[in-house]
Design an enzyme around this catalytic site. Structure first.
Site, short mmCIF file in Angstrom:
data_model
loop_
_atom_site.label_atom_id
_atom_site.label_comp_id
_atom_site.label_asym_id
_atom_site.label_seq_id
_atom_site.Cartn_x
_atom_site.Cartn_y
_atom_site.Cartn_z
CG HIS A 1 54.25 65.07 6.31
ND1 HIS A 1 54.75 66.00 5.46
CD2 HIS A 1 52.91 64.99 6.03
CE1 HIS A 1 53.77 66.49 4.70
NE2 HIS A 1 52.65 65.89 5.02
CG ASP B 1 58.18 65.12 5.65
OD1 ASP B 1 57.72 64.37 4.79
OD2 ASP B 1 57.56 66.08 6.17
C1 XLS Z 1 49.11 68.02 -0.23
C2 XLS Z 1 49.09 68.78 1.01
C3 XLS Z 1 50.11 68.34 2.06
C4 XLS Z 1 49.77 68.91 3.40
C5 XLS Z 1 50.46 68.26 4.55
O1 XLS Z 1 48.56 68.42 -1.25
O2 XLS Z 1 49.23 70.12 0.70
O3 XLS Z 1 51.39 68.70 1.66
O4 XLS Z 1 50.04 70.28 3.46
O5 XLS Z 1 50.20 66.92 4.64
#
Ligand code: XLS
Ligand code: NI
Ligand code: NI
Length: 434
Positions: free
Chosen positions: A99, A102
């Protein structure tokens, strides 16, 4: 080189008899399974957020990890990237996912966020020239910052919709620039806490407009990757609109997006939705919207998204069975949207978590391939539906009417006898392989 993983060797395949913790025992990237290298089947991806941004917090306590890059601004973000690419190399990870939040420090406004992201994307691009690791998918974090507390595309405030749209534009740009194979939208806060303040009809229209803009922009810039929605029924929202695969499909169909967007299915989310993982995969492949998976499980006692690494071979085997049966991944892959536990403080815990998960998936893949190659299960499934190959059955599907069928049942004296579903027998066959 950072010294974060000092003393940890690059992991190699040593086979099931090796007692070396820092080796693969089942994941052998070059081994050919059903005509394809294991690495090309599984397409493993490391999730940047859990591995490098997660601080070890839980609802009752904050940071337990002490990573040298925490709180380090842009310099910290670059140090984090150095360590991330070192880990990708040690594991031989073919992919990673991230993301925006991150990888870059949070800025004061959209302009600063964008500058920070672009600086890190250039830093990644330089690293990727020297690394074998590619980008499976990029995504925007539209759920952590307080501005998104009431959603992004479904926020009642159009300025937040705009901020989210602008942010997604920058994240698609970043993904495109880095050669990403997919772009993911997980709508954690696209839902509601209470119907007392929510217009769910309007929110659905807004979300559809947002997704159309994403698709239009993808085509405008020539991004060839797949756009993926990741379903989840709740958490953090009390009710999330992208509840499960079927719900997402209904939404896509309603707004004419079913040929543009596919799904990224997460094991733990499937369970939260009251399904099995394989159900969600089979549903997506049957609807033609299967894209990718997040292979992380929950703790079965705690009932929320604990994002743990997979460690149950039969569970992953049945998932890969569905994936292989449908022809395998195209642009998708196996992302570990998983984090080590908050007591797992050491750098080696990060490496071993991935190594173990890769081995579990490799065993699952091999079991699934063996069951598929054996063919008994698929032969039994085919036999169960064989009656539909008869001419009158085909005709009934093509042009049958209730009254016409009633006349035929009467005339031919059709009086069917039920047949065994043979479930236990099939389960016994399945268990020969896992
Ligand atoms: C949260 C989600 C997130 C997505 C990406 O529960 O799994 O991590 O994979 O935004
Ligand atoms: Ni999740
Ligand atoms: Ni996920």
């Amino acid at each position: 080189m950072s010294d974060f993983f000092k003393g940890i060797p690059a992991l190699r395949y040593e086979g099931p008899d090796s007692a070396n913790d820092f080796a693969f025992h089942h994941y052998n990237p070059d081994e050919v399974v059903m005509g394809k290298r294991m690495e090309d089947h599984l397409r493993f991806a490391v999730a940047y957020w859990h591995s490098f941004a997660y601080e070890g917090g839980d609802p009752f306590g904050g940071r337990t990890f002490q990573r040298p890059w925490f709180d380090g601004g842009m310099a910290g973000a670059k140090q984090k990237a150095d360590v991330a690419f070192e880990m990708f190399d040690l594991l031989g990870a073919p992919f990673f996912c991230f993301h925006d939040a991150d990888v870059r420090p949070e800025g004061a406004d959209f302009a600063e966020n964008t500058r920070n992201l672009e600086e890190i994307v250039d830093y990644f691009a330089a690293k990727m020239e020297r690394s074998k690791t590619r980008l499976l998918w990029g995504t925007a974090n539209l759920f952590t910052n307080r501005r998104y507390m009431a959603g992004a595309a479904t926020n009642p405030d159009p300025d937040i919709f705009a901020f989210a749209a602008a942010t997604v534009k920058t994240c698609i740009d970043a993904t495109h620039k880095l050669g990403g194979e997919n772009y993911v939208l997980w709508g954690g806060r696209e839902g509601y806490e209470t119907l007392l303040n929510t217009d769910l009809g309007a929110e659905a229209e807004h979300m559809a407009r947002f997704l159309h803009m994403v698709v239009d922009y993808k085509h405008k810039i020539g991004f060839k990757g797949t756009i993926l929605i990741e379903p989840k029924p709740q958490e953090p929202s009390k009710h999330q609109y992208d509840y499960d695969v079927s719900t997402v499909y209904g939404f896509l169909k309603r707004f004419g997006l079913e040929n543009e967007i596919r799904v990224n299915i997460e094991q733990g989310h499937a369970i939260l939705a009251g399904h099995s993982f394989e159900h969600e995969i089979a549903m997506a492949t049957s609807l033609g919207i299967f894209g990718s998976i997040d292979m992380n499980r929950n703790d079965y006692q705690s009932g929320w998204d604990t994002d743990q690494f997979p460690n149950n071979v039969p569970e992953v085997a049945v998932a890969y069975y569905e994936i292989l049966k449908a022809g395998g991944f195209t642009t998708g892959g196996t992302n570990f949207d998983a984090r080590i536990r908050r007591q797992s403080l050491d750098p080696e815990d990060l490496i071993l978590a991935h190594a173990g998960a890769m081995d579990v998936c490799a065993r699952g893949l091999k079991a699934a391939a063996a069951a598929l190659e054996d063919g008994s299960l698929e032969a039994a499934r085919k036999a169960r539906y064989a009656g539909w190959e008869r001419a009158e059955a085909q005709e009934m599907l093509a042009s049958g009417t209730l009254d016409g069928i009633a006349a035929r049942v009467l005339k031919d004296g059709i009086n069917p006898q039920p047949k065994s579903g043979r479930q236990e027998r099939l389960e016994n066959i399945w268990n020969r392989f896992v």
